[in-house]
Design a protein around this motif. Sequence first.
Motif, PDB file in Angstrom:
ATOM      1  N   THR A 261     -16.106  -2.939  16.228  1.00  0.00           N
ATOM      2  CA  THR A 261     -15.578  -4.273  15.586  1.00  0.00           C
ATOM      3  C   THR A 261     -13.842  -4.394  14.871  1.00  0.00           C
ATOM      4  O   THR A 261     -13.557  -5.538  15.071  1.00  0.00           O
ATOM      5  CB  THR A 261     -16.823  -4.632  13.771  1.00  0.00           C
ATOM      6  N   LYS A 262     -13.984  -3.438  13.411  1.00  0.00           N
ATOM      7  CA  LYS A 262     -12.669  -3.275  13.092  1.00  0.00           C
ATOM      8  C   LYS A 262     -11.383  -2.527  14.145  1.00  0.00           C
ATOM      9  O   LYS A 262     -10.354  -3.661  14.014  1.00  0.00           O
ATOM     10  CB  LYS A 262     -12.889  -1.639  12.367  1.00  0.00           C
TER      11      LYS A 262
ATOM     12  N   GLN B  57     -10.357  -6.326  15.626  1.00  0.00           N
ATOM     13  CA  GLN B  57     -10.053  -7.273  14.417  1.00  0.00           C
ATOM     14  C   GLN B  57      -8.673  -6.835  14.437  1.00  0.00           C
ATOM     15  O   GLN B  57      -8.158  -7.350  14.213  1.00  0.00           O
ATOM     16  CB  GLN B  57     -10.973  -6.582  12.873  1.00  0.00           C
ATOM     17  N   TYR B  58      -8.412  -4.469  14.152  1.00  0.00           N
ATOM     18  CA  TYR B  58      -7.197  -5.015  14.569  1.00  0.00           C
ATOM     19  C   TYR B  58      -5.913  -5.534  15.354  1.00  0.00           C
ATOM     20  O   TYR B  58      -5.300  -5.823  15.399  1.00  0.00           O
ATOM     21  CB  TYR B  58      -6.995  -3.445  14.545  1.00  0.00           C
TER      22      TYR B  58
ATOM     23  N   GLY C  14      -7.211  -8.550  17.513  1.00  0.00           N
ATOM     24  CA  GLY C  14      -6.649  -8.979  17.333  1.00  0.00           C
ATOM     25  C   GLY C  14      -5.998  -9.949  16.277  1.00  0.00           C
ATOM     26  O   GLY C  14      -4.866 -11.261  16.628  1.00  0.00           O
ATOM     27  N   THR C  15      -5.552  -9.239  15.276  1.00  0.00           N
ATOM     28  CA  THR C  15      -4.502  -9.325  14.383  1.00  0.00           C
ATOM     29  C   THR C  15      -3.677  -9.175  15.554  1.00  0.00           C
ATOM     30  O   THR C  15      -2.369 -10.141  14.995  1.00  0.00           O
ATOM     31  CB  THR C  15      -5.272  -8.286  13.271  1.00  0.00           C
TER      32      THR C  15
ATOM     33  N   TRP D 281      -7.014 -14.449   6.038  1.00  0.00           N
ATOM     34  CA  TRP D 281      -7.550 -13.402   6.936  1.00  0.00           C
ATOM     35  C   TRP D 281      -6.478 -12.151   7.486  1.00  0.00           C
ATOM     36  O   TRP D 281      -7.089 -11.032   7.856  1.00  0.00           O
ATOM     37  CB  TRP D 281      -7.981 -13.997   8.478  1.00  0.00           C
TER      38      TRP D 281
ATOM     39  N   ALA E 146      -6.949  -8.674   6.102  1.00  0.00           N
ATOM     40  CA  ALA E 146      -7.932  -7.748   6.288  1.00  0.00           C
ATOM     41  C   ALA E 146      -7.376  -6.409   7.201  1.00  0.00           C
ATOM     42  O   ALA E 146      -8.699  -5.392   7.533  1.00  0.00           O
ATOM     43  CB  ALA E 146      -9.183  -8.316   6.778  1.00  0.00           C
ATOM     44  N   VAL E 147      -6.519  -6.803   6.981  1.00  0.00           N
ATOM     45  CA  VAL E 147      -6.277  -5.321   8.774  1.00  0.00           C
ATOM     46  C   VAL E 147      -4.665  -4.476   7.785  1.00  0.00           C
ATOM     47  O   VAL E 147      -3.915  -5.581   6.632  1.00  0.00           O
ATOM     48  CB  VAL E 147      -5.648  -6.483   9.980  1.00  0.00           C
TER      49      VAL E 147
ATOM     50  N   ARG F 274      -5.761 -13.434  25.628  1.00  0.00           N
ATOM     51  CA  ARG F 274      -6.901 -12.557  24.844  1.00  0.00           C
ATOM     52  C   ARG F 274      -7.543 -12.621  26.117  1.00  0.00           C
ATOM     53  O   ARG F 274      -7.660 -10.963  26.404  1.00  0.00           O
ATOM     54  CB  ARG F 274      -8.032 -13.565  24.094  1.00  0.00           C
TER      55      ARG F 274
ATOM     56  N   CYS G 127     -11.966   2.575   9.004  1.00  0.00           N
ATOM     57  CA  CYS G 127     -12.238   1.667   7.781  1.00  0.00           C
ATOM     58  C   CYS G 127     -12.599   1.779   6.685  1.00  0.00           C
ATOM     59  O   CYS G 127     -12.534   2.698   6.213  1.00  0.00           O
ATOM     60  CB  CYS G 127     -14.167   1.752   8.116  1.00  0.00           C
TER      61      CYS G 127
END
Length: 132
Positions: free
Chosen positions: A17-18, A21-22, A24-25, A68, A71-72, A104, A131
């Motif tokens: 998940t992390k 997230q990385y 995507g950012t 958001w 968060a990264v 994406r 994480c």
Amino acid sequence: MLQSFKVRLEPNNKQITKLFQYSGTARFIYNWTLAKEQENYKTGGKFIKNGELRKELTRLKKTSEYSWLNAVSNNVAKQAVKDACDAYIKFFKGLSKFPKFKSRKKSKPSFYVDPLKIQFTSDHIKFRSICK
């Protein structure tokens, strides 16, 4: 004699998940940087240096709409801006085609690897947590 070992690391669900997230950012920031550069290019402006874009990105992160992004790790943002700026520089030098936005669906996830988080010794490999 040097030996090499091939190791496959299987991340757990929290790490997966992390990692996504990385990525995507990083994709968002890369596309944001390209949009800024294109907007500037169309209005006849000069190339925006990555330091200026990073300052603007920092201001953007402080808004509630884009909070958001905090968060990264900040290294991910720096690397994405640097990659987009490098792509623009290569385009202007005639070394590559016009930079494209990352979608994406079509882009494979790529992750910024911080070499300081991986330490090698003679008989061990030590990883610092990715994480938070």
